[in-house]
Write a protein that holds these residues in place. Structure first.
Motif, PDB file in Angstrom:
ATOM      1  N   LEU A 105       0.834  -1.207   0.000  1.00  0.00           N
ATOM      2  CA  LEU A 105       0.000   0.000   0.000  1.00  0.00           C
ATOM      3  C   LEU A 105       0.867   1.255   0.000  1.00  0.00           C
ATOM      4  O   LEU A 105       0.534   2.254  -0.665  1.00  0.00           O
ATOM      5  CB  LEU A 105      -0.928  -0.013   1.212  1.00  0.00           C
ATOM      6  CG  LEU A 105      -1.909   1.148   1.335  1.00  0.00           C
ATOM      7  CD1 LEU A 105      -2.820   1.223   0.123  1.00  0.00           C
ATOM      8  CD2 LEU A 105      -2.744   1.017   2.611  1.00  0.00           C
ATOM      9  N   SER A 106       1.988   1.223   0.707  1.00  0.00           N
ATOM     10  CA  SER A 106       2.907   2.363   0.702  1.00  0.00           C
ATOM     11  C   SER A 106       3.467   2.605  -0.688  1.00  0.00           C
ATOM     12  O   SER A 106       3.546   3.745  -1.166  1.00  0.00           O
ATOM     13  CB  SER A 106       4.046   2.119   1.698  1.00  0.00           C
ATOM     14  OG  SER A 106       3.558   1.928   3.002  1.00  0.00           O
ATOM     15  N   LEU A 107       3.850   1.535  -1.373  1.00  0.00           N
ATOM     16  CA  LEU A 107       4.362   1.671  -2.739  1.00  0.00           C
ATOM     17  C   LEU A 107       3.299   2.257  -3.666  1.00  0.00           C
ATOM     18  O   LEU A 107       3.575   3.147  -4.475  1.00  0.00           O
ATOM     19  CB  LEU A 107       4.836   0.313  -3.252  1.00  0.00           C
ATOM     20  CG  LEU A 107       5.553   0.265  -4.608  1.00  0.00           C
ATOM     21  CD1 LEU A 107       6.567  -0.885  -4.618  1.00  0.00           C
ATOM     22  CD2 LEU A 107       4.581   0.074  -5.765  1.00  0.00           C
ATOM     23  N   VAL A 110       2.707   6.066  -2.826  1.00  0.00           N
ATOM     24  CA  VAL A 110       3.810   6.938  -3.257  1.00  0.00           C
ATOM     25  C   VAL A 110       3.830   7.048  -4.776  1.00  0.00           C
ATOM     26  O   VAL A 110       3.883   8.152  -5.347  1.00  0.00           O
ATOM     27  CB  VAL A 110       5.150   6.410  -2.724  1.00  0.00           C
ATOM     28  CG1 VAL A 110       6.310   7.179  -3.347  1.00  0.00           C
ATOM     29  CG2 VAL A 110       5.200   6.539  -1.205  1.00  0.00           C
ATOM     30  N   ALA A 111       3.792   5.906  -5.464  1.00  0.00           N
ATOM     31  CA  ALA A 111       3.827   5.926  -6.926  1.00  0.00           C
ATOM     32  C   ALA A 111       2.591   6.604  -7.501  1.00  0.00           C
ATOM     33  O   ALA A 111       2.686   7.387  -8.463  1.00  0.00           O
ATOM     34  CB  ALA A 111       3.952   4.498  -7.464  1.00  0.00           C
ATOM     35  N   GLY A 112       1.410   6.331  -6.917  1.00  0.00           N
ATOM     36  CA  GLY A 112       0.194   6.962  -7.417  1.00  0.00           C
ATOM     37  C   GLY A 112       0.202   8.467  -7.210  1.00  0.00           C
ATOM     38  O   GLY A 112      -0.217   9.221  -8.094  1.00  0.00           O
ATOM     39  N   LEU A 113       0.686   8.921  -6.045  1.00  0.00           N
ATOM     40  CA  LEU A 113       0.744  10.363  -5.780  1.00  0.00           C
ATOM     41  C   LEU A 113       1.679  11.063  -6.766  1.00  0.00           C
ATOM     42  O   LEU A 113       1.338  12.118  -7.314  1.00  0.00           O
ATOM     43  CB  LEU A 113       1.195  10.605  -4.351  1.00  0.00           C
ATOM     44  CG  LEU A 113       1.370  12.070  -3.940  1.00  0.00           C
ATOM     45  CD1 LEU A 113       0.033  12.808  -4.027  1.00  0.00           C
ATOM     46  CD2 LEU A 113       1.942  12.181  -2.529  1.00  0.00           C
ATOM     47  N   ILE A 114       2.845  10.474  -7.004  1.00  0.00           N
ATOM     48  CA  ILE A 114       3.783  11.090  -7.947  1.00  0.00           C
ATOM     49  C   ILE A 114       3.197  11.098  -9.351  1.00  0.00           C
ATOM     50  O   ILE A 114       3.319  12.092 -10.092  1.00  0.00           O
ATOM     51  CB  ILE A 114       5.131  10.345  -7.915  1.00  0.00           C
ATOM     52  CG1 ILE A 114       5.774  10.498  -6.524  1.00  0.00           C
ATOM     53  CG2 ILE A 114       6.078  10.874  -8.984  1.00  0.00           C
ATOM     54  CD1 ILE A 114       7.022   9.669  -6.342  1.00  0.00           C
ATOM     55  N   GLY A 166      10.705  -0.425  -8.577  1.00  0.00           N
ATOM     56  CA  GLY A 166       9.283  -0.728  -8.641  1.00  0.00           C
ATOM     57  C   GLY A 166       8.429   0.530  -8.659  1.00  0.00           C
ATOM     58  O   GLY A 166       7.430   0.606  -9.385  1.00  0.00           O
ATOM     59  N   ILE A 167       8.816   1.535  -7.877  1.00  0.00           N
ATOM     60  CA  ILE A 167       8.076   2.800  -7.876  1.00  0.00           C
ATOM     61  C   ILE A 167       8.178   3.480  -9.240  1.00  0.00           C
ATOM     62  O   ILE A 167       7.182   3.976  -9.785  1.00  0.00           O
ATOM     63  CB  ILE A 167       8.601   3.717  -6.759  1.00  0.00           C
ATOM     64  CG1 ILE A 167       8.279   3.132  -5.386  1.00  0.00           C
ATOM     65  CG2 ILE A 167       8.007   5.117  -6.882  1.00  0.00           C
ATOM     66  CD1 ILE A 167       8.851   3.923  -4.226  1.00  0.00           C
TER      67      ILE A 167
END
Length: 335
Positions: A105-107, A110-114, A166-167
């Motif tokens: 969920l953290s990944l 972070v990736a979705g926000l960016i 991965g991000i």
């Protein structure tokens, strides 16, 4: 037939084979040699963001996160969704996948926000400039059609093994919907509403902020929803490059042929996907009625409506200082 085949084979052998792979490899080597310090900074930033979000999600006891998620679900969609979210998250705890789920969920966050921070401005730019749109669209087509494993290779070279490749791969894979749906939403805003803003002397920035973005918000939120869903679909692929989380367990189950581990990790991914999908979809749905009202009854950017032209009753005689008489006060009026 054999002669034809031999001739065609000789013709193909005479054609010079384009060394596309060699050119890409040379380009990646050049970037690595020249810009490696830049990529090290990006890696540190992404890793710091991931560690911070993961600390917030993994630090408190699981029941705290479940209560917060249930409250968000209750506010978004009501008690049924809140209860279902709590039960689903408790299932993740029961199969001992809570820590991995919070890592994944953290990944995703972070990736979705960016991807959203990059994608929405690009969509606005593409909607307001045909030149920018003609440049951005082919790039988005390339990003969406290229297999994720292809750009995982340079990501591994540039950012080394771990969660950061991965991000980066998730951002590239999930960026397109944010750009496309933002552009679509702004382009679909009624031109008459925009022209009304121009008629009242509103600046381009004010029209964008007070007219176009509010009316395009349902499309933008649909893009946010798709970004989150595509980010979740990259969890397993990110696990192949050392990102860990649920994707790491899916990869382990695949290498070991472990059905139990794979099914539990896969079920956890499904629960997170349903929760995030319903939550983000409800955030976008709450703005649709407001957007419809604004489109049905457009007003000026300052909230002042223009008076109809027929309401003007001033005459030349009034302008010259004479008092205008009503029909009842006219000398020829029949009493």
């Amino acid at each position: 037939m054999n002669g034809i085949r031999l001739q065609s084979s000789g013709f193909l052998d005479a054609i010079t084979r384009p060394e596309i792979g060699a050119w890409v490899e040379a380009f990646v080597d050049f970037i690595t040699d020249v810009f490696q310090p830049v990529f090290d900074v990006i890696r540190s930033v992404f890793q710091g963001l991931y560690d911070g979000v993961d600390l917030v999600l993994s630090g408190p006891p699981f029941w705290v996160i479940i209560i917060v998620a249930a409250l968000l679900a209750f506010v978004a969609r009501g008690p049924v969704f809140a209860i279902g979210s709590a039960v689903g998250l408790l299932i993740i705890v029961g199969v001992e996948q809570w820590d991995n789920a919070m890592d994944s969920l953290s990944l995703v966050l972070v990736a979705g926000l960016i991807a959203i921070v990059i994608g929405i401005p690009l969509g606005i730019l593409a909607a307001r400039s045909k030149v920018a749109s003609s440049i951005i669209r082919p790039l988005l087509d390339f990003m969406q059609t290229t297999p994720a494993f292809v750009y995982l290779i340079p990501a591994l070279i540039l950012f080394r093994i771990g969660v950061v490749p991965g991000i980066v791969a998730t951002i590239v894979f999930a960026l397109a919907p944010a750009v496309r749906l933002t552009e679509l939403g702004i382009r679909n805003v009624d031109r008459e509403v925009v022209e009304a803003g121009n008629a009242f002397g509103a600046s381009s920035w004010r029209i964008l902020r007070q007219i176009q973005l509010p009316l395009a918000m349902p499309n933008i939120m649909a893009g946010v929803n798709q970004v989150i869903m595509l980010s979740l679909s990259m969890v397993v692929i990110a696990g192949m490059v050392g990102a860990g989380g649920l994707g790491g367990d899916v990869v382990k189950s695949l290498s070991r042929i472990d059905i139990q581990l794979g099914s539990e990790a896969g079920l956890s991914v499904v629960i997170l996907a349903i929760f995030l999908d319903r939550l983000t979809a409800s955030l976008g749905g709450g703005r649709k009625q407001r957007g419809k009202r604004m489109k049905a009854a457009p007003s000026s950017p300052g909230g002042i409506r223009p008076a109809p032209a027929s309401s003007t009753t001033t005459t030349d005689s009034t302008a010259s200082g004479e008092e205008q008489r009503t029909p009842a006060e006219s000398p020829t009026a029949v009493r």
